[in-house]
Design an enzyme around this catalytic site. Sequence first.
Site, mmCIF file in Angstrom:
data_model
loop_
_atom_site.group_PDB
_atom_site.id
_atom_site.type_symbol
_atom_site.label_atom_id
_atom_site.label_comp_id
_atom_site.label_asym_id
_atom_site.label_seq_id
_atom_site.Cartn_x
_atom_site.Cartn_y
_atom_site.Cartn_z
ATOM 1 N N SER A 15 0.827 -1.208 0.000
ATOM 2 C CA SER A 15 0.000 0.000 0.000
ATOM 3 C C SER A 15 0.863 1.259 0.000
ATOM 4 C CB SER A 15 -0.942 -0.004 1.201
ATOM 5 O OG SER A 15 -0.224 -0.158 2.417
ATOM 6 N N CYS A 28 4.827 -0.062 13.181
ATOM 7 C CA CYS A 28 3.473 -0.001 13.750
ATOM 8 C C CYS A 28 3.524 -0.483 15.197
ATOM 9 C CB CYS A 28 2.478 -0.800 12.916
ATOM 10 S SG CYS A 28 3.006 -2.470 12.527
#
Length: 790
Positions: A185, A317
């Site tokens: 992405s 993350c």
Amino acid sequence: MGRRARDRRRQQQQQRPEREGGGDGDRAGWSGGYPEIVKENELFERYYRELGIVPPGEWAAFMAALREPLPATLRITGYKSHAREVLHCLKSKYFRELRELRVDGQAVEVPQALSWYPEELAWHTNLSRKILRKSPELEKFHQFLVSETECGNISRQEAVSMIPPLLLNVSPHHKILDMCAAPGSKTAQLIEMLHADMNVPFPKGFVIANDVDNKRCYLLVHQAKRLNSPCIMVVNHDASSIPNLQIDIDGKKEVLFYDRILCDVPCSGDGTMRKNIDVWKKWTTQNSLQLHGLQLRIATRGVEQLAEGGRMVYSTCSLNPIENEAVIAALLDKSQGALELADVSSELPGLKRMPGITKWKVMLKDGQWFEEWKDVPPNRQTQIRPTMFPIKEEEKLKAMNLERCLRILPHHQNTGGFFVAVLIKKSPMPWNKRQPKVNQKLPQRTEDTVETAANLDEHTENMTEEPALAENEESKKMPNLQKPDTEQSKKEGVCGPPPSKKMKLFGFKEDPFVFLPEDDPLFLPIQIFFLIEGLISKIKNIFFQLEENCRREEGNIDITALCVPGVILFWLKNLQVINTGIKVWSRNSDGEQFGCAFRLAQEGIYTLYPFIHARIINVCIEDVKILLTQENPFLSKFSSETQKKVKDMAMGSIVLKYDPDPEKPDSLQCPIVLCGWQGKTSLRAFVPKNERLHYLRMMGVEVFKAKRKEEESESKAEEEVECKQTQLEEERMDVEDKKHDLVIKMEAETGEESSNTPVESSAMEVEAKPADLEEFSKNANNHVSKESKD
């Protein structure tokens, strides 16, 4: 119906009431799926409370946000003009309809634009996947999202995942490396930034996207291919030891340094608890301790390949400082001033962020804390390394400016947790004071085939050894500068230059690439047929992949264009190229009689169109609708202008171009280029189904009903085929049952006669009966085959 079929049906009918009447508890169990995971982790709360990464008074809101499901986010992708049309369609049609909808008696919450994402191209909604899929009222919106996602105009991506590419500040001329790219992405965002200007088909920049996992590389290819860019190359290698590529500058080879590097490293992922609920029960500090070394090696290799003045974004993350500030601090410490943290506080206004921290402690999974390296007992020094602790020297710590890092907390803007640091390279790394260069002349291409890495191992060694030798000579001249630093690095667990490591290649072996020179006999008819000018001189990388033991005159090959200028693609050992370039022509044997054995491919038409100077037909909006809604329309259905243009043109592959009319603002305002085929009496477009639906939506044509009708007819046809197959199966079973009954009857008759007649007559009778059986079986099989033909 045969006996076996009847028995099977009877068993199914007996089992059905048991399943349906299992009680409310059973049904609740099935509808609930897996047992619900308890969103509690005492060690997690204890660890982050102690570190103080959450501001005072916000802990309850922080934990409450982590226990809530993550809202769905989508990003509008593609070229700017097409992205604007998709955005206009979303806002004026679908979002307006959502305002009036009610699902289960409650009003639907309309998606909201992310305040910090430029040009309103990213949106988030609290509509869950389950509601989108199951609610009849939202079926139309759901189909729109699915269809536009498949053709690359919309991408489902977590909001915080969009931040790193934005902070890279990419321009169309930048050379970019994405070190840990899958699932892709962020890579897609980088490609879009290269193509910011739709009028430039071949930007000077490119993206090399790498991942260590061979299978995930193909997921990355799927993501990148939706954008139809010639500026992407997907490779498979360990990011911590990815080799240098080399570029051709005035006939000389030089090591390639990247203007922008995205270093989104593997991490423990505790910032993803809202969507990956398994993290709640699996989380432990041990995960971060195990990943710290790998993250530091990858980041180190990244800054080595970064050009001076270039920018690298390091991101995870995870909320854990062991994976974040500790890695950045160790990297800055070893860089000796070659790197600095960029101040990005003014970028992305509207994004709520927390500054990086300068003090933290290390905790083991048993809850034991350590504040300094000297406190770690010898038996724990394999788990805990010196680079995991904060710098103790106040001046050095202050000079690092760790507060310039960004930490995104979930409760601030209803997102996941994330960490970002932006590094700028001011000078070469200390262990590479002189940038390595190779001044050998490039060998001239004498054939149209380029050998793969496997065939050029020997030549590669000669190419890649010279920079290493130069560095070794330099290290001998500067023993006081480099050797102690290297020894100290080993002691402290920080890598300087990565060890030369042979990457083991796994997975599918791609077909070799074959490059086409400008005068190649395969390419010459294509140039003449379409009047191609300047393509080879512009990019110099036109090639195809040829299967082994396949002649190129006979193979079903696709010609591909690649815009990675000057990169020697396949002369490095152990760097597996998974996919690159974009398909621009496909072999079509029917076209040989018209002068060209290849037809244009829709994937690469926007890239190729500026170089085509023949076989172009400009069409109006009504003609485009006919082309996209009818399979093979007759020429008489098109406008008179289109018929005149087609009349004097030879049959074969053509380009169909629509230019928007600025005087009609209500009509489609983005250009459309379609691949077509002109027949004797018809004209058709070769456009994939989802891309057809996309263009029709942009033109205001209602495609929902048509698609639904098509799906219903397909399902009806499938049901008829299944019913016919079931009927044939039952008839076949009837035949087998009759055979079985006949055999039993014969055995019974044979048994009775054998007790009353001599052996000879019994043998004769047995021989006769199988003949009757064979005749009956033949007739029965003929009956079944006849039914199946009908």
